[in-house]
Design an enzyme around this catalytic site. Structure first.
Site, mmCIF file in Angstrom:
data_model
loop_
_atom_site.group_PDB
_atom_site.id
_atom_site.type_symbol
_atom_site.label_atom_id
_atom_site.label_comp_id
_atom_site.label_asym_id
_atom_site.label_seq_id
_atom_site.Cartn_x
_atom_site.Cartn_y
_atom_site.Cartn_z
ATOM 1 N N TRP A 75 9.872 30.348 61.144
ATOM 2 C CA TRP A 75 10.744 29.371 61.779
ATOM 3 C C TRP A 75 12.133 29.285 61.140
ATOM 4 O O TRP A 75 13.036 28.671 61.712
ATOM 5 C CB TRP A 75 10.076 28.001 61.804
ATOM 6 C CG TRP A 75 8.967 27.931 62.821
ATOM 7 C CD1 TRP A 75 8.997 28.402 64.097
ATOM 8 C CD2 TRP A 75 7.670 27.376 62.632
ATOM 9 N NE1 TRP A 75 7.786 28.177 64.723
ATOM 10 C CE2 TRP A 75 6.947 27.539 63.847
ATOM 11 C CE3 TRP A 75 7.029 26.767 61.576
ATOM 12 C CZ2 TRP A 75 5.642 27.107 64.019
ATOM 13 C CZ3 TRP A 75 5.724 26.331 61.743
ATOM 14 C CH2 TRP A 75 5.048 26.507 62.953
ATOM 15 N N HIS A 139 1.198 30.682 53.259
ATOM 16 C CA HIS A 139 1.465 29.327 53.738
ATOM 17 C C HIS A 139 0.533 28.995 54.908
ATOM 18 O O HIS A 139 0.915 29.061 56.077
ATOM 19 C CB HIS A 139 2.931 29.211 54.145
ATOM 20 C CG HIS A 139 3.457 27.816 54.113
ATOM 21 N ND1 HIS A 139 3.705 27.129 52.946
ATOM 22 C CD2 HIS A 139 3.774 26.947 55.120
ATOM 23 C CE1 HIS A 139 4.173 25.931 53.221
ATOM 24 N NE2 HIS A 139 4.217 25.781 54.532
ATOM 25 N N GLU A 172 -2.061 24.688 51.593
ATOM 26 C CA GLU A 172 -2.590 23.328 51.705
ATOM 27 C C GLU A 172 -3.878 23.306 52.519
ATOM 28 O O GLU A 172 -3.851 23.090 53.733
ATOM 29 C CB GLU A 172 -1.562 22.391 52.355
ATOM 30 C CG GLU A 172 -0.367 22.088 51.481
ATOM 31 C CD GLU A 172 0.612 21.126 52.146
ATOM 32 O OE1 GLU A 172 0.487 20.888 53.364
ATOM 33 O OE2 GLU A 172 1.509 20.628 51.441
ATOM 34 N N TYR A 235 4.708 14.051 48.768
ATOM 35 C CA TYR A 235 5.912 13.618 49.484
ATOM 36 C C TYR A 235 6.178 12.184 49.040
ATOM 37 O O TYR A 235 5.357 11.294 49.241
ATOM 38 C CB TYR A 235 5.742 13.778 50.997
ATOM 39 C CG TYR A 235 5.958 15.226 51.388
ATOM 40 C CD1 TYR A 235 7.168 15.642 51.928
ATOM 41 C CD2 TYR A 235 4.984 16.190 51.135
ATOM 42 C CE1 TYR A 235 7.396 16.980 52.233
ATOM 43 C CE2 TYR A 235 5.201 17.530 51.428
ATOM 44 C CZ TYR A 235 6.410 17.916 51.980
ATOM 45 O OH TYR A 235 6.638 19.245 52.262
ATOM 46 N N GLU A 261 5.273 22.440 45.957
ATOM 47 C CA GLU A 261 5.938 21.855 47.133
ATOM 48 C C GLU A 261 5.943 20.344 47.007
ATOM 49 O O GLU A 261 4.924 19.728 46.717
ATOM 50 C CB GLU A 261 5.218 22.260 48.424
ATOM 51 C CG GLU A 261 5.862 21.665 49.680
ATOM 52 C CD GLU A 261 5.130 22.070 50.955
ATOM 53 O OE1 GLU A 261 4.683 23.238 51.040
ATOM 54 O OE2 GLU A 261 4.988 21.219 51.842
ATOM 55 N N ALA A 267 5.442 12.308 54.289
ATOM 56 C CA ALA A 267 4.595 13.496 54.394
ATOM 57 C C ALA A 267 4.781 14.244 55.699
ATOM 58 O O ALA A 267 4.384 15.407 55.807
ATOM 59 C CB ALA A 267 3.126 13.102 54.220
ATOM 60 N N TRP A 295 10.802 21.046 48.964
ATOM 61 C CA TRP A 295 10.763 21.445 50.367
ATOM 62 C C TRP A 295 11.975 20.846 51.073
ATOM 63 O O TRP A 295 12.127 19.631 51.046
ATOM 64 C CB TRP A 295 9.466 20.918 50.993
ATOM 65 C CG TRP A 295 9.244 21.371 52.397
ATOM 66 C CD1 TRP A 295 9.511 20.673 53.545
ATOM 67 C CD2 TRP A 295 8.691 22.616 52.817
ATOM 68 N NE1 TRP A 295 9.175 21.408 54.656
ATOM 69 C CE2 TRP A 295 8.661 22.614 54.234
ATOM 70 C CE3 TRP A 295 8.235 23.761 52.147
ATOM 71 C CZ2 TRP A 295 8.182 23.691 54.983
ATOM 72 C CZ3 TRP A 295 7.759 24.813 52.884
ATOM 73 C CH2 TRP A 295 7.736 24.772 54.289
ATOM 74 N N GLU A 302 15.467 17.512 60.337
ATOM 75 C CA GLU A 302 14.568 16.542 59.727
ATOM 76 C C GLU A 302 15.044 16.294 58.308
ATOM 77 O O GLU A 302 15.747 17.114 57.716
ATOM 78 C CB GLU A 302 13.113 17.022 59.758
ATOM 79 C CG GLU A 302 12.853 18.330 59.042
ATOM 80 C CD GLU A 302 11.424 18.813 59.210
ATOM 81 O OE1 GLU A 302 10.765 18.426 60.204
ATOM 82 O OE2 GLU A 302 10.963 19.585 58.353
#
Length: 341
Positions: A75, A139, A172, A235, A261, A267, A295, A302
């Site tokens: 992406w 990932h 994750e 996060y 990360e 989150a 990250w 965002e």
């Protein structure tokens, strides 16, 4: 954690190598060994290892790496370039960069293995040229063992002789229906064996269930082997004292941790920046010698993105950085310059 991406990938995930591209890439030659630039982090520290619950350098001295994770490779492919890594090393003063090689969805390594291996190679070789460390992250949120084993074996075969390389075999693992001892630990044992067939000693940093937060559970049934650490993802606007307590428990049990990360937001990867919680996390990491990677280097609209939409691949001026990007650049530069980089 980026749960939104996990949900989006569910409908298109692949279960085996039969879902890959029609042919996998032919093995390439191992990359040549190049001397790290004078004064660079790798020239200063050499190969990393684990002693007790700390990451140490070739002289046995504790090392704390600080840097950035790139965004999902399918992406934000425009930032998987030597120019991006050069700028991060030279302007942001990162000592580590993380390549988040996408292993979820149709447009990922599950279907485009050669393309994604090439992206990882670009980042690794740029890190080597700059004398910084590089985490190669498979990932994924779900178990794709055949694909992961092939990918990690190829990375280890080509680059495992270099001191720069750090492996992250499972970004994750999910929470629901996933057990450390039954599911995730055996997966890691398989990946560790595949890596160690080519690379006997570089760091391997493993994930745990609940989006790599169950480090305390992993500590009760740890993996065997040398130079194996555990990643803890957070996060800051979502995860606070409770998750740090899990990290404390894992450290007390003897696990070495890395934060491969984290975000300074929620989150979801979005929402407001939480400066107070971010500072608490940074203080905790520094006090415990835990390396950290933020990250992310990406231009998605965002708040976790360090770059504004349409930002160039390098040469970022202030207007190319989001508020979060400016905070992260300042934090990384300040800490690493204080350490003499």
């Amino acid at each position: 954690m980026k749960a939104i991406w996990a949900a989006a990938a569910l409908a298109v995930m692949s279960l085996g190598l039969s879902g890959c591209a029609s042919t996998l890439p032919d093995p390439g030659a191992a990359a040549p060994v190049a001397a790290a630039p004078v004064g660079s982090p790798v020239a200063r520290h050499g190969a990393l290892s684990i002693a007790g619950n700390r990451v140490v350098d070739a002289s046995g001295q504790p090392v704390t790496l600080r840097g950035m994770s790139l965004f999902w490779s399918q992406w934000a492919p425009q930032y998987y370039t030597a120019q991006t890594v050069d700028w991060l090393a030279q302007d942001w003063k990162v000592t580590v960069v993380r390549a988040a090689i996408a292993a979820e969805g149709n447009d990922s390594a599950l279907f485009h293995m050669e393309r994604e291996l090439a992206k990882a190679s670009v980042v690794i070789e740029a890190a080597v040229a700059n004398g910084i460390y590089v985490v190669v992250d498979w990932h994924a949120h779900r178990n794709h063992p055949e694909h992961a084993e092939y990918f990690l074996s190829e990375i280890a075969r080509r680059y495992g002789h270099l001191p720069n390389l750090i492996y992250e075999p499972f970004n994750e693992p999910l929470r629901e229906g996933v057990d450390w001892s039954r599911d995730v630990k055996p997966y890691h044992e398989r990946m560790i064996a595949a890596i160690r067939a080519h690379d006997p000693d570089n760091l391997i940093i493993v994930g745990s269930p609940s989006w790599s937060q169950d480090v305390d559970i992993a500590a009760a049934d740890p993996l065997a082997g040398e130079n194996i650490g555990y990643t803890l993802h957070y996060y800051a606007a979502t995860h606070k004292d409770g998750l740090r307590a899990k990290g404390d428990a894992a450290l007390a049990a003897g696990l070495a941790l890395m934060v491969t990360e984290f975000g300074i937001v929620e989150a979801t990867g979005n929402g407001p920046i939480d400066r107070e919680s971010s500072d608490a996390w940074w203080d905790w990491a520094e006090a415990n010698g835990v390396s950290w990677m933020a990250w992310s280097i990406g231009d998605r609209d965002e708040t976790s993105a360090a770059l504004v939409p349409g930002a160039p691949v390098a040469g970022w001026r202030e207007e190319h950085l989001t508020e979060g990007g400016r905070i992260l650049r300042d934090r990384i530069r300040t800490a690493n310059i204080a350490d003499g980089y």
